[in-house]
Design a protein around this motif. Sequence first.
Motif, PDB file in Angstrom:
ATOM      1  N   GLY A 171      18.464 -10.293 -10.250  1.00 56.59           N
ATOM      2  CA  GLY A 171      18.858  -8.911 -10.539  1.00 56.59           C
ATOM      3  C   GLY A 171      20.359  -8.773 -10.613  1.00 56.59           C
ATOM      4  N   ASP A 172      20.950  -8.028  -9.664  1.00 60.53           N
ATOM      5  CA  ASP A 172      22.400  -7.863  -9.662  1.00 60.53           C
ATOM      6  C   ASP A 172      23.097  -9.000  -8.919  1.00 60.53           C
ATOM      7  OD1 ASP A 172      21.709  -7.176  -7.069  1.00 60.53           O
ATOM      8  OD2 ASP A 172      22.939  -5.375  -6.998  1.00 60.53           O
ATOM      9  N   VAL A 173      22.356 -10.033  -8.597  1.00 57.18           N
ATOM     10  CA  VAL A 173      22.889 -11.221  -7.927  1.00 57.18           C
ATOM     11  C   VAL A 173      22.555 -12.442  -8.779  1.00 57.18           C
ATOM     12  CG1 VAL A 173      22.727 -12.692  -5.875  1.00 57.18           C
ATOM     13  CG2 VAL A 173      22.626 -10.202  -5.641  1.00 57.18           C
ATOM     14  N   ALA A 174      23.556 -13.319  -8.934  1.00 59.63           N
ATOM     15  CA  ALA A 174      23.337 -14.617  -9.582  1.00 59.63           C
ATOM     16  C   ALA A 174      23.710 -15.691  -8.573  1.00 59.63           C
ATOM     17  CB  ALA A 174      24.188 -14.758 -10.841  1.00 59.63           C
TER      18      ALA A 174
ATOM     19  N   MET B  81      20.335 -10.010 -21.393  1.00 61.93           N
ATOM     20  CA  MET B  81      21.288  -8.928 -21.485  1.00 61.93           C
ATOM     21  C   MET B  81      22.685  -9.499 -21.285  1.00 61.93           C
ATOM     22  SD  MET B  81      21.546  -6.079 -18.450  1.00 61.93           S
ATOM     23  CE  MET B  81      19.993  -6.308 -17.707  1.00 61.93           C
ATOM     24  N   ALA B  82      23.608  -9.128 -22.143  1.00 60.72           N
ATOM     25  CA  ALA B  82      24.943  -9.709 -22.191  1.00 60.72           C
ATOM     26  C   ALA B  82      25.740  -9.491 -20.911  1.00 60.72           C
ATOM     27  CB  ALA B  82      25.705  -9.160 -23.382  1.00 60.72           C
ATOM     28  N   ASP B  83      25.541  -8.376 -20.245  1.00 59.45           N
ATOM     29  CA  ASP B  83      26.309  -8.091 -19.042  1.00 59.45           C
ATOM     30  C   ASP B  83      25.511  -8.316 -17.768  1.00 59.45           C
ATOM     31  OD1 ASP B  83      28.047  -5.451 -20.713  1.00 59.45           O
ATOM     32  OD2 ASP B  83      28.766  -7.450 -20.246  1.00 59.45           O
ATOM     33  N   GLY B  84      24.404  -9.041 -17.864  1.00 54.78           N
ATOM     34  CA  GLY B  84      23.632  -9.358 -16.673  1.00 54.78           C
ATOM     35  C   GLY B  84      24.418 -10.268 -15.741  1.00 54.78           C
ATOM     36  N   ALA B  85      23.997 -10.321 -14.490  1.00 56.21           N
ATOM     37  CA  ALA B  85      24.721 -11.090 -13.478  1.00 56.21           C
ATOM     38  C   ALA B  85      24.882 -12.553 -13.880  1.00 56.21           C
ATOM     39  CB  ALA B  85      24.010 -10.968 -12.134  1.00 56.21           C
ATOM     40  N   VAL B  86      23.826 -13.163 -14.392  1.00 57.41           N
ATOM     41  CA  VAL B  86      23.902 -14.579 -14.772  1.00 57.41           C
ATOM     42  C   VAL B  86      24.932 -14.786 -15.879  1.00 57.41           C
ATOM     43  CG1 VAL B  86      22.621 -16.482 -15.849  1.00 57.41           C
ATOM     44  CG2 VAL B  86      21.612 -15.217 -13.938  1.00 57.41           C
ATOM     45  N   ALA B  87      24.961 -13.899 -16.862  1.00 60.35           N
ATOM     46  CA  ALA B  87      25.923 -14.028 -17.962  1.00 60.35           C
ATOM     47  C   ALA B  87      27.356 -13.902 -17.455  1.00 60.35           C
ATOM     48  CB  ALA B  87      25.647 -12.985 -19.038  1.00 60.35           C
ATOM     49  N   VAL B  88      27.591 -12.986 -16.545  1.00 64.34           N
ATOM     50  CA  VAL B  88      28.935 -12.791 -15.996  1.00 64.34           C
ATOM     51  C   VAL B  88      29.367 -14.026 -15.209  1.00 64.34           C
ATOM     52  CG1 VAL B  88      30.343 -11.425 -14.392  1.00 64.34           C
ATOM     53  CG2 VAL B  88      28.739 -10.286 -15.942  1.00 64.34           C
TER      54      VAL B  88
END
Length: 135
Positions: free
Chosen positions: A80-83, A1-8
Amino acid sequence: MADGAVAVVQRLYDCFAQGDVPGALATMAPDIVWNEANNHPYADGNPYIGPEAVLHGVFARCVGEWDAFAATPDELLDAGDVAIGLGHYTGVNKASGKPMRTQFAHVCRVRDGRIVAFQQYADTLHMTQAMDMSA
């Protein structure tokens, strides 16, 4: 997913590596809470609140005090919401002339496509030795 934590978080590292400071700051929420590791030379401003505080308290010092400073992730872990970024800082300290390759872990919390919290863990002894700040 483009806006996932890892991508950000990957975008943060990429922008910083390319010298794209506005791009790096754009990955951060307006109220980001950024903490350098305990005993880190740049922890004197903890917590840095907001991208402008990070820019002046952390990024400007990295660039101003180090030649060829880089923060290179070797691995990004998805929680999840943490990278979590595991990697190394590299550079040559301008004052001492000493090189460093310092291990780090970055825990980044992401909400609505932006980093809202950043916690650094790093080998602060190694970095301060490269800066000639400790015996």
